[in-house]
Design an enzyme around this catalytic site. Structure first.
Site, PDB file in Angstrom:
ATOM      1  N   LYS A 149       0.880  -1.172   0.000  1.00  0.00           N
ATOM      2  CA  LYS A 149       0.000   0.000   0.000  1.00  0.00           C
ATOM      3  C   LYS A 149       0.915   1.218   0.000  1.00  0.00           C
ATOM      4  CE  LYS A 149      -4.336   1.491   2.080  1.00  0.00           C
ATOM      5  NZ  LYS A 149      -5.076   1.727   0.856  1.00  0.00           N
ATOM      6  N   GLU A 182      -8.869  -5.790  -9.121  1.00  0.00           N
ATOM      7  CA  GLU A 182      -9.624  -5.107  -8.070  1.00  0.00           C
ATOM      8  C   GLU A 182     -10.152  -3.796  -8.636  1.00  0.00           C
ATOM      9  OE1 GLU A 182      -7.130  -3.961  -4.737  1.00  0.00           O
ATOM     10  OE2 GLU A 182      -5.500  -3.344  -6.039  1.00  0.00           O
TER      11      GLU A 182
HETATM   12  N1  PMP Z   1      -7.596  -2.004  -3.053  1.00  0.00           N
HETATM   13  C1  PMP Z   1      -7.025  -0.794  -3.106  1.00  0.00           C
HETATM   14  C2  PMP Z   1      -6.239  -0.417  -4.302  1.00  0.00           C
HETATM   15  C3  PMP Z   1      -7.172   0.108  -2.031  1.00  0.00           C
HETATM   16  O1  PMP Z   1      -6.592   1.303  -2.076  1.00  0.00           O
HETATM   17  C4  PMP Z   1      -7.934  -0.285  -0.909  1.00  0.00           C
HETATM   18  C5  PMP Z   1      -8.079   0.651   0.268  1.00  0.00           C
HETATM   19  N2  PMP Z   1      -8.795   1.798  -0.056  1.00  0.00           N
HETATM   20  C6  PMP Z   1      -8.555  -1.545  -0.913  1.00  0.00           C
HETATM   21  C7  PMP Z   1      -8.334  -2.383  -1.992  1.00  0.00           C
HETATM   22  C8  PMP Z   1      -9.375  -2.005   0.252  1.00  0.00           C
HETATM   23  O2  PMP Z   1      -8.551  -2.302   1.347  1.00  0.00           O
HETATM   24  P1  PMP Z   1      -9.051  -2.135   2.852  1.00  0.00           P
HETATM   25  O3  PMP Z   1     -10.253  -2.985   2.995  1.00  0.00           O
HETATM   26  O4  PMP Z   1      -7.913  -2.585   3.687  1.00  0.00           O
HETATM   27  O5  PMP Z   1      -9.376  -0.690   3.029  1.00  0.00           O
END
Ligand code: PMP
Length: 289
Positions: A149, A182
């Site tokens: 991230k 995603e």
């Molecule tokens: N994919 C991406 C690219 C993201 O930036 C995020 C978070 N906003 C998610 C998936 C979801 O992750 P989380 O459930 O940990 O917020």
């Protein structure tokens, strides 16, 4: 509003960083987005763990311990009398030269911002989202692994631009093999009969914490959850599709590339998962007080 910066809580207007910070110059750094529900920080431990894993992957040493960072997050929430909202935890590479070399950066900068967040209007949770698939591919795992991230979100921003230009708010990104990865800022799930399926992380998905929670809660509701490779065909022919993320939580998708999904409104499985998630979000937090 108080912001945590360089080990101190400062006023929002004093919360400034150097133009030589590599977070700004190169998107060199890592971050987390975390929710606060009813004065409890939701799954803080898991977010802090993922932050350290992201930092490890980019050879960045966060200049404080896991527990000190956790305490700093709680302290920042407390200083802002946070009840419900969003925490943005950022660690930049810090101040360096104009060259790329991260080893010339003095010290990573830890920033904690607390604020409100609303990604989608309330009515879209009832009506569901219309989305498109976009041409911008999710990063190849050997370019920037999507499990990191990182502050380098240009790949996602480019996809978001395509979505907006296409007249929708969100999109699905495919990986370089053409499989579903995603959404630009969320994970994706499909429902097919009693089975709930999401792409494995090797397909280019972040290991979303909301995704993880959905995978843990769904079996309790009688659904079989698995990770599997998905194509656009699987999305188009699913009974239901939903997105998951810290900010968005669980939101149904009712149209993809002009194919109506299911009955054209968020399905019953999506609703059950969203309700269960909502109950769980009230149970699993670190108290701020
Ligand atoms: N994919 C991406 C690219 C993201 O930036 C995020 C978070 N906003 C998610 C998936 C979801 O992750 P989380 O459930 O940990 O917020």
């Amino acid at each position: 509003m108080k912001v945590y910066l360089s080990g101190k809580l400062v006023d929002k207007k004093e919360a400034k960083i150097s133009v030589f910070d590599h977070g700004l110059l190169y998107g060199d750094g890592v971050f987390e987005g975390i929710r606060v529900y009813d004065g409890n920080i939701f799954l803080l431990e898991r977010h802090v763990d993922r932050l350290y894993a992201s930092a490890q992957a980019i050879c960045m040493k966060i200049p404080m311990s896991h527990s000190a960072l956790t305490k700093a997050v709680v302290k920042t929430c407390k200083a802002n009398r946070m009840k419900n909202g969003y925490i943005r935890l950022v660690v930049t590479r810090g101040v360096g030269t104009l060259g790329l070399n991260p080893y010339l950066c003095k010290k990573p900068e830890v920033i904690i911002i607390v604020s409100a967040i609303q990604l989608y209007p309330e009515e879209l949770y009832k009506k569901g989202l219309s989305i498109i698939t976009v041409g911008t591919m999710r990063n190849h795992p050997e370019a920037i692994n999507p499990r990191i991230k990182s502050l380098n979100y240009l790949n996602n921003v480019m996809a978001k631009i395509e979505a907006i230009h296409g007249g929708v708010l969100e999109c699905i990104m495919l990986n370089p093999l053409g499989y579903v990865a995603e959404a630009s800022g969320d994970n994706v799930f499909i429902v097919k009969g009693k089975r709930i399926i999401t792409p494995p992380t090797w397909c280019g998905a972040l290991e979303g914490i909301t995704r993880e929670v959905v995978m843990e809660l769904a079996p309790e509701l009688g659904y079989d959850v698995k990770e599997d490779v998905l194509t656009r065909y699987d999305l188009y022919t699913a009974d239901e599709v939903f997105l998951t993320g810290t900010a968005a939580e669980i939101i149904g998708v009712v149209n993809i590339d002009r194919r109506m999904i299911g009955k054209g409104k968020p399905g019953t499985v999506t609703q059950k998962i969203a309700d269960r998630f909502s109950a769980f979000s009230k149970e699993a937090g670190t108290p701020i007080m």
